[in-house]
Design a protein around this motif. Structure first.
Motif, PDB file in Angstrom:
ATOM      1  N   THR A 194      27.605  31.373  -2.181  1.00 29.31           N
ATOM      2  CA  THR A 194      26.389  31.761  -1.469  1.00 29.31           C
ATOM      3  C   THR A 194      25.824  30.633  -0.618  1.00 29.31           C
ATOM      4  OG1 THR A 194      25.815  33.452  -3.104  1.00 29.31           O
ATOM      5  CG2 THR A 194      24.004  32.539  -1.808  1.00 29.31           C
ATOM      6  N   CYS A 225      17.062  33.304   3.593  1.00 28.79           N
ATOM      7  CA  CYS A 225      16.217  33.355   2.397  1.00 28.79           C
ATOM      8  C   CYS A 225      14.746  33.510   2.755  1.00 28.79           C
ATOM      9  CB  CYS A 225      16.432  32.093   1.567  1.00 28.79           C
ATOM     10  SG  CYS A 225      18.031  32.047   0.725  1.00 28.79           S
ATOM     11  N   VAL A 235      13.980  38.383  -5.164  1.00 19.51           N
ATOM     12  CA  VAL A 235      15.237  37.961  -4.525  1.00 19.51           C
ATOM     13  C   VAL A 235      15.876  36.898  -5.417  1.00 19.51           C
ATOM     14  CG1 VAL A 235      16.322  36.934  -2.497  1.00 19.51           C
ATOM     15  CG2 VAL A 235      14.324  38.437  -2.217  1.00 19.51           C
ATOM     16  N   LEU A 237      19.257  34.505  -6.367  1.00 21.44           N
ATOM     17  CA  LEU A 237      20.465  33.902  -5.810  1.00 21.44           C
ATOM     18  C   LEU A 237      21.516  33.659  -6.886  1.00 21.44           C
ATOM     19  CD1 LEU A 237      18.975  31.198  -3.410  1.00 21.44           C
ATOM     20  CD2 LEU A 237      19.584  33.566  -2.886  1.00 21.44           C
ATOM     21  N   LEU A 249      16.010  24.958  -0.796  1.00 16.92           N
ATOM     22  CA  LEU A 249      15.618  26.290  -1.256  1.00 16.92           C
ATOM     23  C   LEU A 249      14.567  26.238  -2.366  1.00 16.92           C
ATOM     24  CD1 LEU A 249      19.147  27.974  -1.479  1.00 16.92           C
ATOM     25  CD2 LEU A 249      17.493  28.134   0.401  1.00 16.92           C
ATOM     26  N   LEU A 258      11.335  33.250  -3.232  1.00 19.22           N
ATOM     27  CA  LEU A 258      12.551  33.562  -3.972  1.00 19.22           C
ATOM     28  C   LEU A 258      12.235  33.471  -5.455  1.00 19.22           C
ATOM     29  CD1 LEU A 258      15.166  31.272  -2.119  1.00 19.22           C
ATOM     30  CD2 LEU A 258      14.709  33.689  -1.669  1.00 19.22           C
TER      31      LEU A 258
END
Length: 444
Positions: A194, A225, A235, A237, A249, A258
């Motif tokens: 990813t 993202c 969301v 990952l 991130l 996220l």
């Protein structure tokens, strides 16, 4: 549906990435007017989407193909094991056709060959905009790329699925929006790697400004993202290779854009073993990064997977792995005993570890990690957590916290003491009252 529409049986094996491939094929089948049925008996054709990553998955796939042949007789094989057609036909010479992974068009061509497409299709309107999904309505896997550019010595994924091939950011975001519009409350972002999203594209393409929903964005993971974080759903990952830019991130997780959840397959902690695996080898640097991530986002959940018994792994190497677990205090951990895979470099390496040693190390690893997991989950007792509801039955309510991905992590068992009206897919606040090594219990 009328009886005139041909019936297709479908078997999907393997990981979430394979599940997404199955959903794509099923959507095409429904769009062409075929009925999808859950049995061999009345199927005009059976499709088996296989997994071929490790020997146990290969065996499961071969057994599924054999069962489909025995019960029905007309079988098309696709998926990862399909990349080894000779292996399949050696065991099952009567299969009609074999294709590799993400061969959507080839599969549909084969279906049309053996079961002609209905001339009149009144069912197109019944195919939902988000396509046919094999997950519950409230969560869905979103695949952002195919293939992988790494050449880990224990893995044959690149030989099956090819090199990295990223989808365009607008295509991914369009699919994400369709899913959210259809009622999905949690997007699980998957690929082979990813964090490598869009790195297969030229710098010019990565830096080019494109527009989505009227907003200017760049074709890279950070922009993806950020936009996914604006859709108003969870969301999550998965399969995030530990590149340096993963650090960027963590602030998005701290800001709630996220989920504070990072799934990083570290595989080992011994520099010697990691070098033999062709994996990044700076464990000290990894520990520093983990410490920094948790300073930025204290609620961060870290999941990882490791391999024990890799060729050449000594007791000293294994002890380095245990020491790393104690220091890193990871929340969720999976462990696999090294399994020889046909075509993987590591299969032919010297100093293969005996099975009894692998088994003993596996149990020592899991015992330590269970202690760590139990301690970390105990810290959640007394807290109020957001929980997404997966199941409601006469025994109670089962959900997952932000720290729990479906199928692979723990769950939250909920006692509805307030008698509130709760629905599957709803996100509610739960007070945690009890914990064990994997799961939580609470009340709402």
């Amino acid at each position: 549906m009328t009886s005139s529409a041909p019936n297709i049986g479908f078997i999907s094996l393997g990981c979430p990435k394979n599940l997404v491939d199955s959903e794509r094929i099923l959507t095409e089948l429904r769009s062409d007017g075929y009925n999808i049925i859950p049995s061999y008996e009345n199927a005009d054709l059976v499709i088996v989407n296989t997994c071929g990553f490790i020997d146990s998955a290969v065996q499961e796939s071969l057994e599924a193909i054999g069962e489909a042949l025995e019960e029905n007789g007309k079988v098309i094989v696709t998926g990862c094991l399909g990349a080894k057609e000779d292996r399949i036909r050696e065991v099952h010479p009567k299969v009609l056709e074999v294709t590799g992974p993400h061969s959507y068009e080839a599969v549909m061509t084969q279906v049309h060959k053996y079961v002609p497409k209905p001339e009149y299709n009144p069912y197109t309107a019944l195919v939902p905009k988000q396509g046919v999904k094999l997950t519950p309505k409230h969560y869905a896997y979103l695949k952002i790329s195919e293939g992988c550019d790494h050449r880990c010595t224990f893995c044959i994924i690149p030989s099956m699925r090819g090199d990295l091939d990223s989808r365009s950011i607008t295509q991914v975001l369009d699919e994400a929006k369709r899913l959210v519009d259809a009622g999905v409350k949690e997007l699980l972002i998957v690929s082979q790697d990813t964090s490598a999203y869009a790195l297969d594209q030229s710098k010019e393409v990565q830096n080019k400004t494109v527009f989505w929903n009227g907003m200017p964005i760049k074709n890279n993971l950070m922009s993806l993202c950020e936009q996914l974080g604006k859709l108003g759903v969870w969301v999550r990952l998965h399969y995030v290779y530990p590149y340096p830019h993963v650090d960027d991130l963590i602030p998005l997780m701290a800001e709630g854009k996220l989920l504070p959840y990072l799934d990083i397959p570290l595989q080992h902690a011994s520099p010697k073993v990691l070098k033999a695996m062709k994996r990044p080898g700076s464990i000290d640097r990894t520990l520093e990064r983990i410490k920094k991530w948790r300073e930025i986002c204290p609620e961060l959940t870290l999941r990882s997977t490791f391999i024990v018994g890799f060729p050449g792994e000594t007791e000293e190497d294994f002890q380095l792995l245990l020491d790393f677990l104690k220091e890193a205090q990871l929340d969720r951990v999976g462990c696999f005993k090294f399994s020889p895979v046909e075509g993987a470099v590591a299969t032919d390496m010297p100093d293969q570890v005996p099975e009894d040693v692998k088994e003993e190390r596996f149990h020592r690893f899991m015992q330590l990690q269970q202690e760590i997991s139990a301690q970390r989950l105990q810290q959640k007792v007394g807290k109020i957590l957001s929980v997404i509801i997966d199941e409601i039955d006469e025994e109670g309510i089962i959900g997952r916290s932000m720290a729990d991905a479906p199928e692979i992590d723990g769950v939250v068992y909920i006692d509805n003491v307030s008698q509130i009206d709760v629905k599957v897919g709803q996100i509610i606040q739960v007070e945690i009252t009890q914990a064990d090594e994997y799961d939580l219990w609470g009340t709402c």
